[in-house]
Design a protein around this motif. Sequence first.
Motif, mmCIF file in Angstrom:
data_model
loop_
_atom_site.group_PDB
_atom_site.id
_atom_site.type_symbol
_atom_site.label_atom_id
_atom_site.label_comp_id
_atom_site.label_asym_id
_atom_site.label_seq_id
_atom_site.Cartn_x
_atom_site.Cartn_y
_atom_site.Cartn_z
ATOM 1 N N ALA A 94 10.958 -1.886 56.783
ATOM 2 C CA ALA A 94 10.384 -3.132 56.269
ATOM 3 C C ALA A 94 11.466 -4.175 56.018
ATOM 4 O O ALA A 94 11.319 -5.338 56.388
ATOM 5 N N ASN B 135 4.603 -3.076 57.087
ATOM 6 C CA ASN B 135 5.536 -2.143 56.447
ATOM 7 C C ASN B 135 5.667 -2.368 54.951
ATOM 8 O O ASN B 135 6.292 -1.566 54.262
ATOM 9 N N LEU C 239 5.417 4.661 53.210
ATOM 10 C CA LEU C 239 6.091 3.505 53.793
ATOM 11 C C LEU C 239 7.591 3.724 53.960
ATOM 12 O O LEU C 239 8.215 4.464 53.214
#
Length: 193
Positions: free
Chosen positions: A96, A34, A91
Amino acid sequence: MHREFRRVVTGHDATGKAIIESDKTAFHYLERPNRPGVRLTNFWLSGETPAEYDGATETCEGPFILHPPANGSVFRCVEFLPEDREVLATLDGQAAFAEMGAGANIVEDARHPFMHRTDSLDYAVVLSGEIMMLMDDEADDVHLKAGDVIVQRGTNHAWSNRFSEPCVIAFILIDGVTRSDAPEPHRKGIPQR
């Protein structure tokens, strides 16, 4: 390939003589799909202030968390490979950061998917390469190079390597409050003005 770091930890023997208790490659690191091209390596975690200097030799075990422990600190390096803007646009920054226990630290609708903030005072030194430190407004962005130091005081920011070489930054994050005299509801988060 990401950089590996030799980590040397000192201590004392039974007579009080200074010794080396550990000398090996730092093993507590995080790389994730990520956030491609970024590797975080922890060297030391302290869970209290004042910090113990005669406790455990290994403090970097368990889940890898972005922010320092409550009332503690973390010492780490982060390596940022050059960004690919097309990949970056695909992304999910919140996902993440959630992998590091910090999904709520992402700034929503920011101009960079990894714009975030922590309730900490961070000392940083750019060891190699160069990087852009992005702030809320582009006019405040800063181009940083090897040898530059940063004192990050709980502000929104993102790291963007728009250059051709990897950038390595050493960080010490210390759990913080907005002001020590702030009322409890305003001790964390963006300071009330």
